[in-house]
Every structure is written in C-alpha cells, then in structure tokens.
Design an enzyme around this catalytic site. Structure first.
Site, PDB file in Angstrom:
ATOM      1  CG  ASN A  38      -2.252  -1.291  -5.233  1.00 31.98           C
ATOM      2  OD1 ASN A  38      -1.976  -0.418  -6.016  1.00 31.98           O
ATOM      3  ND2 ASN A  38      -3.503  -1.703  -5.043  1.00 31.98           N
ATOM      4  CE  LYS A  69      -9.673   2.160 -14.584  1.00 32.70           C
ATOM      5  NZ  LYS A  69      -8.914   2.790 -15.689  1.00 32.70           N
ATOM      6  CB  SER A 104     -10.152  -2.441 -13.209  1.00 33.23           C
ATOM      7  OG  SER A 104      -9.978  -3.089 -11.962  1.00 33.23           O
ATOM      8  CB  THR A 154     -12.511  -2.988  -9.801  1.00 29.41           C
ATOM      9  OG1 THR A 154     -12.997  -2.655  -8.523  1.00 29.41           O
ATOM     10  CG2 THR A 154     -12.804  -1.881 -10.777  1.00 29.41           C
ATOM     11  CE1 TYR A 202      -9.955   1.018  -9.875  1.00 33.45           C
ATOM     12  CE2 TYR A 202      -9.055   2.969 -10.957  1.00 33.45           C
ATOM     13  CZ  TYR A 202      -9.151   1.584 -10.840  1.00 33.45           C
ATOM     14  OH  TYR A 202      -8.445   0.772 -11.695  1.00 33.45           O
TER      15      TYR A 202
HETATM   16  C1  WQD Z   1      -4.632  -7.045  -2.744  1.00 28.74           C
HETATM   17  C2  WQD Z   1      -4.895  -7.900  -1.516  1.00 28.74           C
HETATM   18  C3  WQD Z   1      -5.933  -6.709   0.291  1.00 28.74           C
HETATM   19  C4  WQD Z   1      -2.528  -4.090   1.108  1.00 28.74           C
HETATM   20  C5  WQD Z   1      -6.851  -2.913  -6.387  1.00 28.74           C
HETATM   21  C6  WQD Z   1      -7.879  -2.182  -7.182  1.00 28.74           C
HETATM   22  C7  WQD Z   1      -8.016  -2.821  -8.536  1.00 28.74           C
HETATM   23  C8  WQD Z   1      -6.679  -2.856  -9.204  1.00 28.74           C
HETATM   24  C9  WQD Z   1      -5.670  -3.601  -8.345  1.00 28.74           C
HETATM   25  C10 WQD Z   1      -6.363  -0.916 -10.623  1.00 28.74           C
HETATM   26  C11 WQD Z   1      -6.262  -7.617  -0.881  1.00 28.74           C
HETATM   27  C12 WQD Z   1      -4.539  -7.199   0.678  1.00 28.74           C
HETATM   28  C13 WQD Z   1      -3.366  -5.054   0.553  1.00 28.74           C
HETATM   29  C14 WQD Z   1      -2.041  -4.264   2.430  1.00 28.74           C
HETATM   30  C15 WQD Z   1      -3.217  -6.333   2.582  1.00 28.74           C
HETATM   31  N1  WQD Z   1      -6.212  -1.532  -9.427  1.00 28.74           N
HETATM   32  N2  WQD Z   1      -3.695  -6.152   1.280  1.00 28.74           N
HETATM   33  N3  WQD Z   1      -2.409  -5.390   3.114  1.00 28.74           N
HETATM   34  O1  WQD Z   1      -7.630  -4.247  -3.712  1.00 28.74           O
HETATM   35  O2  WQD Z   1      -7.201  -6.402  -5.047  1.00 28.74           O
HETATM   36  O3  WQD Z   1      -7.251  -4.234  -6.219  1.00 28.74           O
HETATM   37  O4  WQD Z   1      -5.619  -2.909  -7.078  1.00 28.74           O
HETATM   38  O5  WQD Z   1      -6.853  -1.339 -11.616  1.00 28.74           O
HETATM   39  O6  WQD Z   1      -8.924  -2.049  -9.310  1.00 28.74           O
HETATM   40  O7  WQD Z   1      -9.102  -2.270  -6.515  1.00 28.74           O
HETATM   41  O8  WQD Z   1      -5.348  -4.760  -4.699  1.00 28.74           O
HETATM   42  O9  WQD Z   1      -3.061  -4.673  -3.801  1.00 28.74           O
HETATM   43  O10 WQD Z   1      -4.857  -3.233  -2.707  1.00 28.74           O
HETATM   44  O11 WQD Z   1      -4.913  -5.692  -2.371  1.00 28.74           O
HETATM   45  O12 WQD Z   1      -3.549  -7.350   3.225  1.00 28.74           O
HETATM   46  O13 WQD Z   1      -1.280  -3.424   3.007  1.00 28.74           O
HETATM   47  O14 WQD Z   1      -3.934  -7.606  -0.520  1.00 28.74           O
HETATM   48  O15 WQD Z   1      -6.839  -6.879   1.373  1.00 28.74           O
HETATM   49  O16 WQD Z   1      -6.770  -8.833  -0.386  1.00 28.74           O
HETATM   50  P1  WQD Z   1      -6.938  -4.959  -4.828  1.00 28.74           P
HETATM   51  P2  WQD Z   1      -4.486  -4.504  -3.368  1.00 28.74           P
END
Ligand code: WQD
Length: 335
Positions: free
Chosen positions: A199, A154, A125, A127, A150
């Site tokens: 997500n 990774k 990831s 991440t 998490y």
């Molecule tokens: C995306 C953007 C939130 C929800 C995570 C994991 C990463 C990978 C992908 C596995 C961010 C914003 C989100 C909401 C929002 N997973 N958001 N309101 O955090 O980039 O990554 O998922 O491999 O390892 O960390 O993804 O979809 O949670 O957030 O505003 O209700 O959407 O702040 O900017 P993220 P996400």
C-alpha cells in the site's frame, strides 16, 4: 456491559476498533490467529485503554474451535475483520483467499445463527465498485466484477451475509472502507510493516525513514488533477469509530433493513502526488520518488459519497489527510 467479539482484533483496523469499543464501554473478546500480527498488540491496546481485552488464539478455519468459542462465550455482537487482504498475493493464491476469507466467514455466521447472536458488522471494501462510473461513489453504485480474488471475497462475503440475513434473524451492516491510513495518536498501534509494503502510505513512510530507497509512483498518465491516481484516504481512527456507530445502530434496533451497506471514507479524493506533498508538509521529511508504469488492476479514481453514513449512522470523518499522514510518520518513528 455488552460483550463484542472482534475477529482479527489484533490487526491494523481491528486493534484500533477494539480501542474505540473499550472507550465506548463495551466488553471485548478478540479472536486472532496471529498470522499477520503479533501478540504484543494486545498489551499495546491494554496500555492505551487500561483494559485488557479477553483474547483467544483461534484460526477460524478450525470449525470445531469456532463452534466451541460460541458455546463458551456469550457475545452480543460480532465485528468481523479476520481475512487476508493482499490484493497481489490473492492473484497468485486464490484458493488460500477463498478458504481464509469465505469458508471462515460461513463458520462464524453458522455459529452466530446456531447461538442466536444476531448483530454482525462486516469489513468490506470500496473495491466492490471497481472503477465506478460516477464520482463520488454512492452505495447504490453498481458493483463491478472483481479485479482480484481478494476483491471477489469481499463481494462474495456481502452476498453470503445478505442471503443469511434474509433466511435467519441475522442483522448485518457491511462497511465499505475506502483507503485506511494512519495510526493511533499514541503511536502504540498502527499498520505493522510486514515485508515490502504493497500500500502507498507504508511505502511513503518507509521511504522517508530511509528503509526504502525510492517510492515508485505507479503512473502519472491518468485523467486526474496531476495524472496520478486518486483515492479517498481515511484515518484509521475515524474508520474505527464508524464501526461503533454501526454496532450501536444494530444494538439499538435502528437498522432499516436486515442487511445494510455504508461507504466509509472522507468524501475527498487525493492524488498520489498530493499525498506525497502533504506528507512532506506534515512531517518536514523528503520523499524520493520516481514515476513508473501503471500497476496492473489499479483504477483511476475512487472517493466516497458519505451522505448515507453521515445521515443514517450519525458518523462523519473528522481527521484530515495531513493529520493522518503525520500519525503514520509518528508510528514509523516509534518502530
Ligand atoms: C493507492 C494508490 C496506487 C503503492 C487497496 C485495496 C483496497 C483497500 C485499500 C483493503 C494507487 C498508488 C501504491 C506504491 C503507488 N484494501 N501506489 N506506489 O490499491 O487503492 O486499494 O488498499 O480493503 O481493497 O485494493 O491502495 O495503497 O495499494 O494504492 O503509486 O508503492 O497509490 O497505484 O493509486 P489501493 P494502495
């Protein structure tokens, strides 16, 4: 016909990868413990490709079961998706994540080494980069201390794999996913909605469907085009195809090191508001949202430099954000 083990093969990315493997003429055997999916995904895969994958309901924490699997099945490679992936949950239950993501990885690798199975593709990831100092992010960007258990699994997973590839005949490729979204065009497989979505895209889709009342956008005071955070959203089918490209590289002996890393993204960043607007344009559906405080641990921006994957894997994302969001909506309508 080459036979490939896909662990977590009934999950979101795993199921899409199984479809592409079968499309490429690979024989597939799936291991899944059904902890985060349902068995009917197996029938859905079969209905898409016309080929039913072999399936073993095994929990990879059961070392004897993993050992028995590798004695019984003679596979040519392993694509390893099976892991827990909820960032928030990992903060509250770190030991569950270290057991389920790390201990199981060592069991799979040990049996591969003991049975001379040398081709391994790992689900990593972006991440691992945390908030990168430079954008777009290249594979040589320094990895940062993990923001969550998490993310730590990774990073640790990559270290375990690299060390194993140095000490054994293991050849590995770690694919560092950016943000996987969307669903297969048939809308028969997609991201299963289990509980309140963490997500962005599942939450957007469920808000548009009236299942959720309002999307909370976590912060609009970031140093970005419109103040909302930027990510690289990649269609899950493009992501699945990157696994085929990586597997072919190993099976054809084209790898240039025993352990390689590739960023798998589109190379384009999109803000949360851009995603909402693109979703509304793509589907004609309105998304109610409100701006709330930032989410703990979120970074400002991440998007991939995809040159290495393009040049070395011969892979490039082909589907754009609008197509991915439209497929996510079609999947929701099909629920
Ligand atoms: C995306 C953007 C939130 C929800 C995570 C994991 C990463 C990978 C992908 C596995 C961010 C914003 C989100 C909401 C929002 N997973 N958001 N309101 O955090 O980039 O990554 O998922 O491999 O390892 O960390 O993804 O979809 O949670 O957030 O505003 O209700 O959407 O702040 O900017 P993220 P996400």
């Amino acid at each position: 016909m080459k036979k490939i083990l896909v662990t977590g093969g009934l999950g979101y990315i795993g199921s899409h990868t199984v479809v592409e493997l079968q499309n490429e003429g690979y024989e597939v055997v799936i291991i899944d413990n059904l902890s985060n999916t349902t068995i009917d995904v197996l029938d859905k895969i079969t209905s898409i490709t016309g080929i039913k994958p072999a399936f073993e309901e095994i929990d990879l924490k059961n070392k004897e079961a993993v050992k028995h699997f590798f004695k019984y099945y003679d596979v040519d490679g392993v694509i390893h998706f099976a892991a827990s992936k909820a960032v928030g949950e990992s903060v509250h239950e770190p030991l569950k994540y270290y057991e389920n993501n790390i201990t199981t990885l060592t069991y799979v690798l040990q049996e591969m080494v003991d049975n001379s199975v040398s081709n391994f593709i790992f689900s990593s990831s972006c991440t691992v980069y945390g908030q990168a100092d430079e954008l777009p992010i290249t594979e040589s960007a320094p990895t940062k201390p993990a923001e969550s258990p998490y993310g730590a699994t990774k990073k640790m997973g990559e270290i375990i794999i690299e060390d194993t590839s140095k000490a054994t005949d293991l050849k590995a490729i770690a694919l560092r996913y950016f943000n996987p979204i969307g669903a297969h065009e048939t809308a028969k497989i997609g991201e299963l909605p289990i509980g309140v979505p963490q997500n962005l895209i599942p939450y957007v889709v469920q808000t548009a469907a009236g299942i959720r009342e309002c999307l909370s956008i976590f912060g609009d005071d970031y140093d970005t085009v419109d103040g909302t955070a930027v990510r690289d959203y990649i269609h899950v089918v493009d992501l699945a195809k990157a696994h085929i490209a990586a597997l072919n590289r190993l099976l054809n002996g084209e790898n240039k090191a025993n352990c390689e890393y590739f960023n798998i993204g589109t190379g384009t960043g999109s803000s949360v508001l851009e995603v909402v607007n693109t979703f509304e344009k793509a589907t004609g559906k309105k998304v109610n949202y409100k701006i709330v405080d930032r989410r703990e641990g979120d970074i400002t921006a991440a998007y991939a430099n995809t040159d290495l994957a393009n040049n070395e894997l011969g892979w490039k994302a082909k589907l754009n954000l609008e197509t991915a969001l439209a497929s996510a909506w079609k999947w929701q309508e099909n629920q």
